[in-house]
Structures are given as C-alpha cells and as structure tokens.
Design an enzyme around this catalytic site. Sequence first.
Site, mmCIF file in Angstrom:
data_model
loop_
_atom_site.group_PDB
_atom_site.id
_atom_site.type_symbol
_atom_site.label_atom_id
_atom_site.label_comp_id
_atom_site.label_asym_id
_atom_site.label_seq_id
_atom_site.Cartn_x
_atom_site.Cartn_y
_atom_site.Cartn_z
ATOM 1 N N HIS B 70 0.822 -1.207 0.000
ATOM 2 C CA HIS B 70 0.000 0.000 0.000
ATOM 3 C C HIS B 70 0.861 1.264 0.000
ATOM 4 O O HIS B 70 0.565 2.230 -0.696
ATOM 5 C CB HIS B 70 -0.940 -0.035 1.212
ATOM 6 C CG HIS B 70 -1.722 1.225 1.406
ATOM 7 N ND1 HIS B 70 -1.401 2.140 2.379
ATOM 8 C CD2 HIS B 70 -2.778 1.736 0.735
ATOM 9 C CE1 HIS B 70 -2.251 3.158 2.306
ATOM 10 N NE2 HIS B 70 -3.093 2.939 1.323
ATOM 11 N N GLU B 73 2.111 1.807 -3.399
ATOM 12 C CA GLU B 73 1.023 2.347 -4.225
ATOM 13 C C GLU B 73 0.978 3.882 -4.098
ATOM 14 O O GLU B 73 0.868 4.599 -5.095
ATOM 15 C CB GLU B 73 -0.304 1.714 -3.803
ATOM 16 C CG GLU B 73 -1.523 2.227 -4.548
ATOM 17 C CD GLU B 73 -2.647 2.611 -3.598
ATOM 18 O OE1 GLU B 73 -2.906 3.822 -3.473
ATOM 19 O OE2 GLU B 73 -3.257 1.714 -2.970
ATOM 20 N N HIS B 74 1.077 4.389 -2.869
ATOM 21 C CA HIS B 74 1.110 5.855 -2.675
ATOM 22 C C HIS B 74 2.293 6.475 -3.402
ATOM 23 O O HIS B 74 2.184 7.520 -4.024
ATOM 24 C CB HIS B 74 1.206 6.181 -1.178
ATOM 25 C CG HIS B 74 -0.109 6.240 -0.490
ATOM 26 N ND1 HIS B 74 -0.555 7.361 0.186
ATOM 27 C CD2 HIS B 74 -1.098 5.317 -0.361
ATOM 28 C CE1 HIS B 74 -1.746 7.113 0.710
ATOM 29 N NE2 HIS B 74 -2.093 5.879 0.393
ATOM 30 N N GLU B 150 -3.993 8.107 7.196
ATOM 31 C CA GLU B 150 -5.017 7.238 6.599
ATOM 32 C C GLU B 150 -5.360 6.100 7.564
ATOM 33 O O GLU B 150 -6.519 5.734 7.751
ATOM 34 C CB GLU B 150 -4.521 6.675 5.256
ATOM 35 C CG GLU B 150 -5.573 5.853 4.531
ATOM 36 C CD GLU B 150 -5.077 5.289 3.196
ATOM 37 O OE1 GLU B 150 -3.936 5.571 2.791
ATOM 38 O OE2 GLU B 150 -5.863 4.561 2.560
#
Lengths: 437, 458
Positions: B70, B73-74, B150
């Site tokens: 993840h 991905e950012h 997040e």
Amino acid sequence: MRVRWLLLLIVTWSGQLWAGPDIQSWQTSKGARVLYVSAPELPMVDLRIVFDAGSARDVTPGVAYLTNALLEEGAGEWDADQIAERLDSVGSEMGASSHRDMAMVSIRSLTEKRALTTTIDTLAEVVGSPRFDGADLERNRKAVLVSLNHNEQSPGTVAKKAFMKALFREHPYATEVEGTKESMAGITRQQVIAHYQRYYVASNAVIAIVGAVNRLEAERLAERVTHRLEAGERAAELPMVSTLEAATKLAIPFPSSQSHILMGQPGIYRGDPDYFVLYVGNHILGGSGLVSLLSEEVREKRGLSYSVYSYFSPMRRNGPFLIGAQTQNAKAQEALDVMKQTLARFIEAGPSEEELTAAKQNITGGFPLRIASNSKILEYLAMLGFYDLPLDYLERFVDNINSVSREQVREAFQRRIQPENLITVVVGNGQKPAQSN
Amino acid sequence: MEHTMRLMLCAALMLLSFSLLAENRVQEFVLDNGMKVIVKEDRRAPIMVSQVWYKVGASYEPDGITGISHALEHMMFKGTKAHKPGEFSRIIAQNGGTENAFTGRDYTAYFQTMSSDRLAISLELEADRMRHLTLPAEEFAKEIEVIKEERRLRTEDKPTGQVYEQFSALAYRSLPYANPVIGWMNDLENMQVGDLSDWYRLWYAPNNATLVVVGDVDPQEVFLLAKKYFGPLKREAIPQLKPLREPQQKGETRSVVKVPANEPYMIMGFKTPVLTTAETSWEPYALEMLAAVLDGGSSARFSKNLVRGSEVAVSAGAEYNAFTRLPGMLLVDGTPAKGRTMQELEEALRQEIGRLRSEPVTEEELERVRTQVIASKVFELDSVFYQAMEIGMLETVGLDWRLIDQYVSALKKVTPEQVREVATRYLVDDNLTVTQLEPQPMENSKPVRRSAGGRHGS
C-alpha cells in the site's frame, strides 16, 4: 520528446464536444413532473421519485426521515416481508433515502415484463399507500436511536453535525436529518401521517426515468407510479439562509487520535448565477483531488492529512461551503493554519492563468464521464427536475465552464466568501493521542 | 400458475444473460514480455477505463514490513525519471481524466477513467512508472505521514475497524490475511524508502501485471498501443510463492475489543475454502448460495427473521468471497437492536446457522438468489469500472476472467442438499472465531465553546 507530445494532445483538446443526452419532460395526469432519457443498450430501467419532503419540512426533527424509512415497511395489501419478497423474486432493487431538501425512493429493474410490472406496482403502493403500522414505527424508531449512537462514536460525523448546526442556526436546514434522541423518542404516528399527506403528493414530486423503455412506456410507468398519490400542492418556499456576521470556533473534545477540522460558511443555491464561476474556482482550491491547492499545501508538501478537500453543496437555498481535513491531534493547529492561509491567498489573488486552464481542461475533458452510465444520468435528471433547472443544462455545461475568467473567480470569491466570519469546528483530543496498534 | 410464471421468468432471464456473455465482448492478448492485455468493448459512451493490476498485495508481505504494498502504491504518484512528483496526476487531470489506485490483500491496481481517445496517455504513463520510479527519500518522508493519517482515519479512530483488525489477526494462525492491508502502525513507523525500492524491484514487471481496458475502444488498437508502450519493458524473474495453507482450527476462538464506543458489534468467521483451493469445485458456489440465503436482499433470512421477525438485530450481515488467492472465511456480523443484548444476538445468529445444518434451504430461496444474481449481472454492465474490476481481480488472484460467464451456471447447479453439506462441513463451532466490541465510556466528549464573536445576527 515524450512530454511535448503529451502537451500537444492537451492543447488540441477543444472542439470535441459530446452534447448531453436527449431529455424529454412532461407532467403526469396527477401533476408530477417527469424527466426521461431513453437508454436502449441494456435491458434495464432506473426510476426515481423525489419529493420536496426532507428534513427542511420537519415540524419535529426526524419525522421526515422516519416517514421515508417506513414507506417500504408496509403498503396496501403487503407487509414488509411481502414487499421484500416481491422485489427480490424478480431481482429488483429498491432504496429510499431522506436528506435536507429531498426525500426519495428509487428502483432498478430488468425490463423483462413480469419483473418491471411487479417492481412498478410495488413502488406505486410504497409511495401511494404506505401503512405506517405502529409496530414498524417502533422498530424503526429504535433503529434510528442506534444510528444516532453510532454517529456519536465517529469524530467525523460529530464534526459535521456541529458544523451544520452552527451554519444554519434558525433556518429549517439546521434540523438534524435523523432528528435527535429526544425528538425521536416523542414522534407519533399522527405526525408521520401528517407529513406524508402534506408532502408525498404528485404536485410536490419529480420522477426521473432512464432505461430501455420508449416514451410511451415511460409515460405509462410514470402514470402507474403516481396513480395512488393525491394531486396536492407544492411545498411552501423555504426562507433564505442568512449570512454569518462573526466568526464561530467550536472545539469539541473527543477520544480520537486525529482531530477532524471543518471550516466554512453558507455557500450557494442550485441555479445561483455564480454557480459555474465558484464551481471552477473551488475545483482549483480543493475540488480536484490530489492536484488541488489545498491538497498540494496540506498533503503533498506537509504530509498532514490523508484527505483534504473543499466543496460547495448547492441546495434549494444556500448550502454549505466547506473545507475539511483530518490530522493527528498534535498537528491540528498547523493544519488549520495552512488551510486558512491557503483559502485567504486564493481569495486575495484568485487563480493563475495556468491553474484556470488546467481546471477547465479537466472539467470539460471529463464531461463525457459525468453522463457515461444510466445511474449518473438518473442523478442529473432528479437534480435538474427537483431544482427546476433548464433541460439544456448538460448541453450548455461545457460552454458555461469555458466562459469562466480569472477575474470572475477572484471577484466572486471575494464577494461570497468572508474569511473573517468562518465557522471552524475541531473535534479531537489535544492532550493525549489514543494508543495505536 | 405462479410456478409456471416463475419458470418463464427464469427462462427469459437465462436467455438475456446469454446474450450479454462477457466472452462475446472480451479479447485477450499476451505481449512477448509476458504481460497480459484484456479488452472488453462497451460502446455505450465515448469513455474508457484503463487498469493495471499487479500480482502483489498485503498477503505477499513478510512480518516487519506489513503495509508496504500500500505504501508503494502511494509512492507510485511521486515521480519517475521522465515525470517529476505529482506530474502523473496533473497530466491525467488536464486530459479530463480521473485516476486513483487501490491495494488489497491479493492485488495492487492503478486506474484512469478518461475519454476513450486518451487511452495512449494513460498507457504511456503507466508503462513509465512500471519500471522507472525514482522513490525520492524526501517524498517518502512526507507520504508515510499521510499513510499514518489514513490508518488513524480508517482504523485507530473507528471502533468497527479495530474489531475487524483484531478479528483477522486472531482468526488466521498461518495465513498472511492476519495482517491489515494498510499495515501495523509499528511497521509504518519503521518503514524505510529502501524497503520500497526492494519491493518495487521484486514485483513491478510486465510479466507480473495485467492491463484491463473496458470502454469505447477497438481491441486491436488497444493491443497495438499496449505493445508500443509496455512491449519494450523487460521481463523479470518474479519470486516463487510458497503454497500457504491454514492449519485446521481445533476449537472456537473468542476475543473482545475494548475501545470508546456507544454501540456493541460482533463478527463471527468460519474458515472456508475458495475456488483456488477447493477440493470439490462446487463447494465455493454452495457457500455463495448459502451467504445469499442469509443476507441476499431484504427478504433473506437475516432481515426477515432477525431484523424484522424477532427484532433481535438492528443489522446483521453475511459475506463470503469465493475469488481470493488463499482460503478465507464466511463472515457473519451484526449489532443488537436497542434493548437486546449481544448474547441474544449471538444466540440468534447461531440458531440461523444451525438451521442451515439441520434442514435444507427451500427451492424457492435458491430460485430467488439465482434470479437476483442474473439481474445483478445485467445491472453491473452499467459501470465500465466494475466490469474492469471483475476481470482484473479474477486474473490477479490466479483465476480466469471466463469464470464471469460460468458463475451463473455454476450457481444454478447448486442443490439444497449441497448447501446443507457445506454448512455441516464448515459452519461448525470448532472452526469459528468470534470477536465482540465491548464499548468503553466516551469520556471528555462534552462540547466546549470558545467563540470569538459569540452569537451572531441573522
């Protein structure tokens, strides 16, 4: 080489315009307004009936919400089980929801004859002869009380509720959509019936239809859905939302690791002459995801928040203009300062030519995406019908965006937004961040 | 009469679903470097969605670097040799596109939705960041803070998020599905940009990716564009995954989560096979039918018997996903109605599950589910994004997009006896994990007003 080629494509963007869908409109014999778009590609129909019957019409907070929730719980000859079985057995979907302006019921059905007939007959009873049985009311009352409890354990929802209350004050929009624990406890069946009888009437309804039915079939569907409704009258005009004359700061302690920050003031209404100018301006400020000014300052440059945004939410009367973000408690003041400074700078200087061009390219280039599915077109039809906007709204959308100038954006933000009178809500816990896993 | 009508409806729906088969509209290509390209035509509007799916996600991550898929991905938005940080997003925006990315347990995927004449732009940019990411340390230092925010937003401050995280961690003894997709906070705090470069080198290559394009496009043209932009990228040796299997559970596992909250909540999970691991291929379909009998619509058993009926639950749900890389669980969750206890709710849920073991579901219930599934297959076609998701997800977990077409006929074959058989085999107490939220006081949440202007006029 590569970059230049991309730029070339961007520059040659204009010209390719895709006009909106062909919207037809008429009134049912009972007086409900219909907006219809033919979409023959898929063997399905979406239909939504919207009443001017949201919480802005509440005498007691929560009545509008409960009335809407009870529609599917029993109507005509059928109880909730039978209504559910009728719809599920033909694969149809039904959903009801109630907001500040709108209260609605939507269905999605296959066009296969038995599926569509069963679904439309059920919808006609649900909106036209709901039972409002006492036992169903009690069960739904308890469900709303649980939902209100859930809202109180979410810092984001607590912040939003406090913001809306401070924003609308004495205006009917200040009423909480789901009501309060106190008001919910006292709602009677008579109040629900009175709300239904006054507002769930054909003259106060708009029907949106998108799907693989021809005009004649669409007319029949609209007649069928409204045949049990009283003709009735449109809801009365709502009062104007007054402007703020001083700043309000609310700090609400909450046992969370983040502080939720909301800032804003009353914004614009549907049909507002400043709508397109402020829409484009806000797109640059905080309406375009990762490439907006607020995202650049708060997230990209400083890593302060996962989500930071601003929006105008136009309603029958001026809805909120809102800027929001969430950050760890220790950084709340820094985030708040950056958000304020970004807004102040934007109001002062307006957008640059490059920013304006980029925003227009994004909005106009993305126009086909806005109307690329039946469900998106349905949303537009319901909105246009409910707020009495012109039927050529979508056709003129791209031109309206393209005609916005830098000076217009600056002037409109300076005239409409008063940074010295903002409402600021911070929900969180400054002293002691919750322990993380 | 009623029965004949139902059969006719079913026949009409079967015909309908046949004419909408994906197979008629999908074309598949494989580039020389091993990258798969799958195109589905949908000519309803002049738009397209383009998605690049990588076979990597949270279930590929070893302990200590959970959340790295993840995090990467950012960072995929933070620049390549050709495009500086943020430029990817700006180019897509200026071309009228919307874009984003998502990471799951079994996949990481990137997408752009744009006017269909912009496909080349999306492919050129995706091909560029598949191999040429720069991963600047100063960008990572800021972005990891965004990711922690997040996590705070989705998990730390959300009671149901906390429950789900602890439930998964407890339920899986061996499978990496025990870890949260976003990663444990401790691992995020210790993550280095070098960890990300290693992860990127391991998994981001054309032979570990699938391009899915759905929309107003010509499949042959898409293939040529894909060849032009992704074709030159080099194939890599992708790590061989060890076959992971969860050891058999030998007794019920229970836990509680104590966090500030107002309303209790519970999750129950029974370990179940999925399509990729099932010994008998009908079992996952029988489990899909079983979940829909419990929670497929307002006439299903949970709504009818627990929310209405006995009014013991304000909400109750059942969920099963046959399409994952590793075996998972059939999940049941719920919140008690006002005035009812967690104990009563759990008893009621267990009773509904017990009934599945003791008596066959009715033919009417199965018929209802089949009709719903066929209708929902039509409704899904209203979204190009969903159509692309379905293809990309199946391919990425190691299945085949043609399953989309076989799904309905496989469900149609499930019998009441088979539903009872999977209930008897898998929905048993020794195979169960339960986690309950025990709300703690929401202290210090009384409003304090510090106003600059006090009340204002109107």
